[in-house]
Write an enzyme that holds these catalytic residues in place. Structure first.
Site, PDB file in Angstrom:
ATOM      1  N   LYS A 152     135.632 -14.249 -32.795  1.00  0.00           N
ATOM      2  CA  LYS A 152     134.902 -15.523 -32.842  1.00  0.00           C
ATOM      3  C   LYS A 152     135.207 -16.250 -34.145  1.00  0.00           C
ATOM      4  O   LYS A 152     135.419 -17.466 -34.156  1.00  0.00           O
ATOM      5  CB  LYS A 152     133.392 -15.278 -32.680  1.00  0.00           C
ATOM      6  CG  LYS A 152     133.018 -14.874 -31.253  1.00  0.00           C
ATOM      7  CD  LYS A 152     131.591 -14.359 -31.091  1.00  0.00           C
ATOM      8  CE  LYS A 152     131.415 -13.822 -29.665  1.00  0.00           C
ATOM      9  NZ  LYS A 152     130.102 -13.268 -29.386  1.00  0.00           N
TER      10      LYS A 152
ATOM     11  N   GLN B 166     125.043 -11.209 -32.347  1.00  0.00           N
ATOM     12  CA  GLN B 166     125.837 -10.370 -31.458  1.00  0.00           C
ATOM     13  C   GLN B 166     124.980  -9.246 -30.880  1.00  0.00           C
ATOM     14  O   GLN B 166     124.264  -8.550 -31.600  1.00  0.00           O
ATOM     15  CB  GLN B 166     127.044  -9.795 -32.233  1.00  0.00           C
ATOM     16  CG  GLN B 166     128.057  -9.057 -31.370  1.00  0.00           C
ATOM     17  CD  GLN B 166     128.783  -9.956 -30.361  1.00  0.00           C
ATOM     18  OE1 GLN B 166     128.941 -11.155 -30.566  1.00  0.00           O
ATOM     19  NE2 GLN B 166     129.224  -9.376 -29.263  1.00  0.00           N
TER      20      GLN B 166
ATOM     21  N   ASP C  16     125.004 -19.496 -27.456  1.00  0.00           N
ATOM     22  CA  ASP C  16     125.185 -18.447 -26.447  1.00  0.00           C
ATOM     23  C   ASP C  16     124.490 -18.816 -25.138  1.00  0.00           C
ATOM     24  O   ASP C  16     124.784 -18.229 -24.094  1.00  0.00           O
ATOM     25  CB  ASP C  16     124.556 -17.132 -26.942  1.00  0.00           C
ATOM     26  CG  ASP C  16     125.571 -16.146 -27.497  1.00  0.00           C
ATOM     27  OD1 ASP C  16     126.738 -16.205 -27.081  1.00  0.00           O
ATOM     28  OD2 ASP C  16     125.174 -15.315 -28.334  1.00  0.00           O
TER      29      ASP C  16
END
Ligand code: GUN
Length: 290
Positions: free
Chosen positions: A52, A96, A119
């Site tokens: 990322k 995460q 997200d």
């Protein structure tokens, strides 16, 4: 059979984003900024987050990686989230997953400001998705929709079977495909571990999305001739014939299924790179919105 090439498609998207960022910079604007929180040292999470950060650098975004030891308290993590929520120089951020057992993932997810939840995991964004309102769609289903769109795959009136009902992939995928949009307008069946006659059901699918996390679960007898097959799975299987000692496989038995499918995503090089590109798209969207 034709390949739905997520690698080349994602490169195109990345180039489009990079062009937009350089235009913004040429007008004196700061670049979009994505922050990622990584807790602990899980190998897969390390790789995902490193990718990322690398993707951000490639398109000209600013990125921040915030690391915590796996012993971090829930309160300390929530305090960092509050700080990022308030930080106007950060457009979007992700925590995460998975998190260590002593941290409540739901508490973490709901504390992210929905405007920065790139997200698309928080209840407000999932709710907006269900209602067809502007939102951040989680990266994997968003990437699959983009892939179907860019290849002009016809979805209207088709029977789409989604295998797997996770909050991140299966459930949002089923919602997106059933919407009155293009791609979309499919008749959707969301199948899972308790579904009866799973093989026969899959064999009726015009579009089959395999997202169950079971390597090579989908065999050729589960696929209709001419189907579109989207493989979300990615598992490392030990393979002594490879220098790396492993090979990556999806949820689909690629070689035999490819013989029946009209279109199929490879693993690697299918859904994975599209997922990565989607997070960049969401971050740019957060930047432009805010
Ligand atoms: N873990 C596995 N996939 C994801 C993802 O897309 N986002 C976050 N935050 N964690 C993940």
């Amino acid at each position: 059979m034709q390949i739905l090439d997520g690698k080349s498609c994602s490169e195109q998207i990345r180039q489009e984003i990079a062009d937009q960022v350089s235009q913004l910079k040429s007008k004196g604007r700061r670049p979009p900024h994505l922050a990622a929180i990584l807790v602990g040292d899980d190998g897969a999470s390390e790789t995902y987050v490193a990718n990322k950060v690398k993707d951000c650098q490639q398109v000209g975004f600013e990125s921040s990686l915030i690391r915590f030891d796996k012993s971090v308290s829930e309160a300390e993590l929530l305090a960092k989230i509050e700080e990022l929520n308030a930080n106007e120089a950060v457009d979007g951020f992700i925590v995460q997953l998975p998190l260590p057992d002593h941290i409540d993932e739901h508490k973490v997810t709901v504390s992210i400001d929905p405007r920065k939840d790139v997200d698309g995991f928080c209840p407000e964004n999932v709710g907006n998705l269900c209602l067809g309102l502007p939102t951040f769609v989680s990266a994997t289903p968003n990437g699959i929709m983009e892939l179907l769109a860019r290849y002009n795959i016809e979805t209207e009136g088709k029977h789409c079977v989604v295998l797997g009902r996770s909050n991140i992939v299966g459930t949002p995928m089923a919602i997106l495909m059933s919407r009155n949009t293009n791609p979309g307008n499919s008749t959707v069946t969301l199948a899972h571990s308790r579904t009866k006659n799973l093989k026969a059901l899959c064999a009726e699918a015009d579009i089959l999305v395999a997202a169950i996390g079971k390597p090579e679960f989908v065999s050729a007898d589960m696929v209709k001739q001419g189907a579109v097959v989207i493989d979300v799975g990615i598992t490392r299987l030990a393979d002594d014939s490879r220098a790396s000692g492993f090979r990556l496989v999806g949820d689909v038995q690629f070689d035999s299924v490819a013989e029946k499918a009209a279109w199929i995503t490879p693993v690697p090089g299918g859904v994975g790179p599209m997922t990565r590109a989607s997070l960049l798209q969401n971050t740019l969207k957060a930047y432009l919105r805010n």
